[in-house]
Design a protein around this motif. Structure first.
Motif, mmCIF file in Angstrom:
data_model
loop_
_atom_site.group_PDB
_atom_site.id
_atom_site.type_symbol
_atom_site.label_atom_id
_atom_site.label_comp_id
_atom_site.label_asym_id
_atom_site.label_seq_id
_atom_site.Cartn_x
_atom_site.Cartn_y
_atom_site.Cartn_z
ATOM 1 N N MET A 134 0.835 -1.211 0.000
ATOM 2 C CA MET A 134 0.000 0.000 0.000
ATOM 3 C C MET A 134 0.862 1.251 0.000
ATOM 4 S SD MET A 134 -3.329 -0.887 2.357
ATOM 5 C CE MET A 134 -2.400 -1.130 3.839
ATOM 6 N N LEU A 135 1.914 1.263 0.822
ATOM 7 C CA LEU A 135 2.773 2.451 0.914
ATOM 8 C C LEU A 135 3.508 2.732 -0.394
ATOM 9 C CD1 LEU A 135 4.236 1.992 4.509
ATOM 10 C CD2 LEU A 135 2.495 3.639 3.766
ATOM 11 N N GLN A 136 3.769 1.684 -1.169
ATOM 12 C CA GLN A 136 4.459 1.843 -2.451
ATOM 13 C C GLN A 136 3.482 1.861 -3.630
ATOM 14 O OE1 GLN A 136 7.372 -1.323 -2.554
ATOM 15 N NE2 GLN A 136 8.767 -0.201 -1.217
ATOM 16 N N ALA A 137 2.185 1.953 -3.328
ATOM 17 C CA ALA A 137 1.132 1.938 -4.347
ATOM 18 C C ALA A 137 1.223 0.694 -5.224
ATOM 19 C CB ALA A 137 1.154 3.211 -5.191
ATOM 20 N N ARG A 138 1.659 -0.402 -4.634
ATOM 21 C CA ARG A 138 1.662 -1.708 -5.305
ATOM 22 C C ARG A 138 0.401 -2.430 -4.842
ATOM 23 N NH1 ARG A 138 6.760 -3.369 -7.447
ATOM 24 N NH2 ARG A 138 5.373 -4.873 -8.432
ATOM 25 N N TRP A 139 -0.715 -1.950 -5.332
ATOM 26 C CA TRP A 139 -2.013 -2.386 -4.847
ATOM 27 C C TRP A 139 -2.267 -3.867 -5.105
ATOM 28 C CZ3 TRP A 139 -3.414 0.889 -1.453
ATOM 29 C CH2 TRP A 139 -3.101 2.239 -1.598
ATOM 30 N N GLU A 140 -1.653 -4.415 -6.177
ATOM 31 C CA GLU A 140 -1.819 -5.835 -6.465
ATOM 32 C C GLU A 140 -1.221 -6.675 -5.332
ATOM 33 O OE1 GLU A 140 0.308 -3.893 -8.472
ATOM 34 O OE2 GLU A 140 -1.249 -3.195 -9.828
ATOM 35 N N TRP A 141 -0.036 -6.279 -4.851
ATOM 36 C CA TRP A 141 0.602 -6.977 -3.726
ATOM 37 C C TRP A 141 -0.278 -6.893 -2.488
ATOM 38 C CZ3 TRP A 141 6.450 -5.518 -3.064
ATOM 39 C CH2 TRP A 141 7.157 -5.857 -4.218
ATOM 40 N N ALA A 142 -0.744 -5.686 -2.236
ATOM 41 C CA ALA A 142 -1.563 -5.472 -1.045
ATOM 42 C C ALA A 142 -2.826 -6.322 -1.107
ATOM 43 C CB ALA A 142 -1.910 -3.990 -0.906
ATOM 44 N N PHE A 143 -3.476 -6.306 -2.262
ATOM 45 C CA PHE A 143 -4.703 -7.084 -2.427
ATOM 46 C C PHE A 143 -4.414 -8.576 -2.284
ATOM 47 C CE2 PHE A 143 -7.890 -9.298 -5.069
ATOM 48 C CZ PHE A 143 -9.042 -8.891 -4.424
ATOM 49 N N ALA A 144 -3.360 -9.051 -2.931
ATOM 50 C CA ALA A 144 -3.004 -10.479 -2.860
ATOM 51 C C ALA A 144 -2.679 -10.890 -1.421
ATOM 52 C CB ALA A 144 -1.817 -10.773 -3.779
ATOM 53 N N GLY A 145 -1.908 -10.086 -0.711
ATOM 54 C CA GLY A 145 -1.581 -10.392 0.679
ATOM 55 C C GLY A 145 -2.814 -10.409 1.557
ATOM 56 N N PHE A 146 -3.731 -9.479 1.307
ATOM 57 C CA PHE A 146 -4.967 -9.405 2.074
ATOM 58 C C PHE A 146 -5.816 -10.652 1.828
ATOM 59 C CE2 PHE A 146 -9.281 -7.961 3.032
ATOM 60 C CZ PHE A 146 -9.091 -7.359 4.272
ATOM 61 N N VAL A 147 -5.916 -11.060 0.572
ATOM 62 C CA VAL A 147 -6.691 -12.256 0.230
ATOM 63 C C VAL A 147 -6.060 -13.505 0.857
ATOM 64 C CG1 VAL A 147 -7.394 -13.770 -1.671
ATOM 65 C CG2 VAL A 147 -7.731 -11.299 -1.842
ATOM 66 N N ILE A 148 -4.734 -13.610 0.780
ATOM 67 C CA ILE A 148 -4.040 -14.762 1.382
ATOM 68 C C ILE A 148 -4.312 -14.823 2.885
ATOM 69 C CG2 ILE A 148 -1.748 -15.654 1.979
ATOM 70 C CD1 ILE A 148 -0.880 -14.702 -0.872
ATOM 71 N N ALA A 149 -4.221 -13.678 3.541
ATOM 72 C CA ALA A 149 -4.499 -13.635 4.982
ATOM 73 C C ALA A 149 -5.947 -14.031 5.258
ATOM 74 C CB ALA A 149 -4.201 -12.250 5.544
ATOM 75 N N GLY A 150 -6.871 -13.561 4.433
ATOM 76 C CA GLY A 150 -8.281 -13.891 4.622
ATOM 77 C C GLY A 150 -8.572 -15.365 4.428
ATOM 78 N N VAL A 151 -7.982 -15.944 3.395
ATOM 79 C CA VAL A 151 -8.181 -17.372 3.140
ATOM 80 C C VAL A 151 -7.587 -18.195 4.278
ATOM 81 C CG1 VAL A 151 -7.525 -19.284 1.624
ATOM 82 C CG2 VAL A 151 -8.380 -17.150 0.636
ATOM 83 N N SER A 152 -6.400 -17.817 4.735
ATOM 84 C CA SER A 152 -5.774 -18.579 5.822
ATOM 85 C C SER A 152 -6.582 -18.451 7.121
ATOM 86 C CB SER A 152 -4.325 -18.148 6.036
ATOM 87 O OG SER A 152 -4.249 -16.832 6.528
#
Length: 185
Positions: free
Chosen positions: A22-40
């Motif tokens: 998010m801080l680097q505006a790499r929203w794809e990373w942020a979204f992917a990490g958020f989804v991974i955390a949610g699934v786990s």
């Protein structure tokens, strides 16, 4: 140490990835990490219930992992101008209120066990959906109006309602409301 607890601990790993994304505006990373955390989160909960591996440690760690991710995401999105600061303030204040109430009651030798209310579960669910929607919009250049404003309003209302429910329960606990007393005491 159970497998669900290990998954919960590993769920903390994506938090810095999400924040850095998010801080680097790499929203794809942020979204992917958020989804991974949610699934786990879903996987560890399912495994704990299905295989009877629920533990006291997991009962404390799971909401901590959830809140660490959600608070981090909300704070960064607030400062990025993607969420209103009033929402971030009431969300963080609610969580701080709960932590302070638990600590204070423990210090006063009248510990309180915090059990989530239905309104709090709904609040967390809406916060997760809101964070996913905002991160998804940013990652995939989407515009999901009027969904985002509706989720922001609903999240605000549920956050205030949840804070009020916990405050009332804590005040009742601390005042001895509902405790049985022995005759003559």
């Amino acid at each position: 140490m159970t497998i669900p607890n290990l998954i919960t601990i590993l769920r903390l790993v994506p938090v810095p990835v999400v924040v850095l994304g998010m801080l680097q505006a790499r929203w794809e990373w942020a979204f992917a990490g958020f989804v991974i955390a949610g699934v786990s989160d879903g996987v560890d909960g399912f495994m704990a219930r299905r295989f009877n591996k629920q533990s006291r440690f997991g009962a404390y760690l799971d909401p901590v992992a959830d809140k660490l991710l959600l608070v981090s995401v909300f704070v960064v999105l607030g400062f990025a101008g993607e969420l209103p600061l009033w929402l971030v303030v009431i969300m963080v204040s609610r969580d701080a209120l709960i932590v302070c109430a638990v600590l204070l009651s423990t210090v006063m030798a009248h510990p309180v066990e915090i059990k989530p209310f239905l309104v709090s579960k709904a609040n967390t669910a809406i916060q997760i959906v809101l964070a996913a929607v905002v991160l998804g919009e940013l990652a995939f250049a989407l515009n999901l109006d009027p969904l985002r404003p509706a989720l922001i309003l609903l999240s605000g209302v549920l956050t205030v309602a949840s804070a009020a429910a916990y405050l009332v329960a804590w005040l009742r606990h601390m005042s001895g409301y509902g405790e049985s007393s022995k005759p003559g005491t």
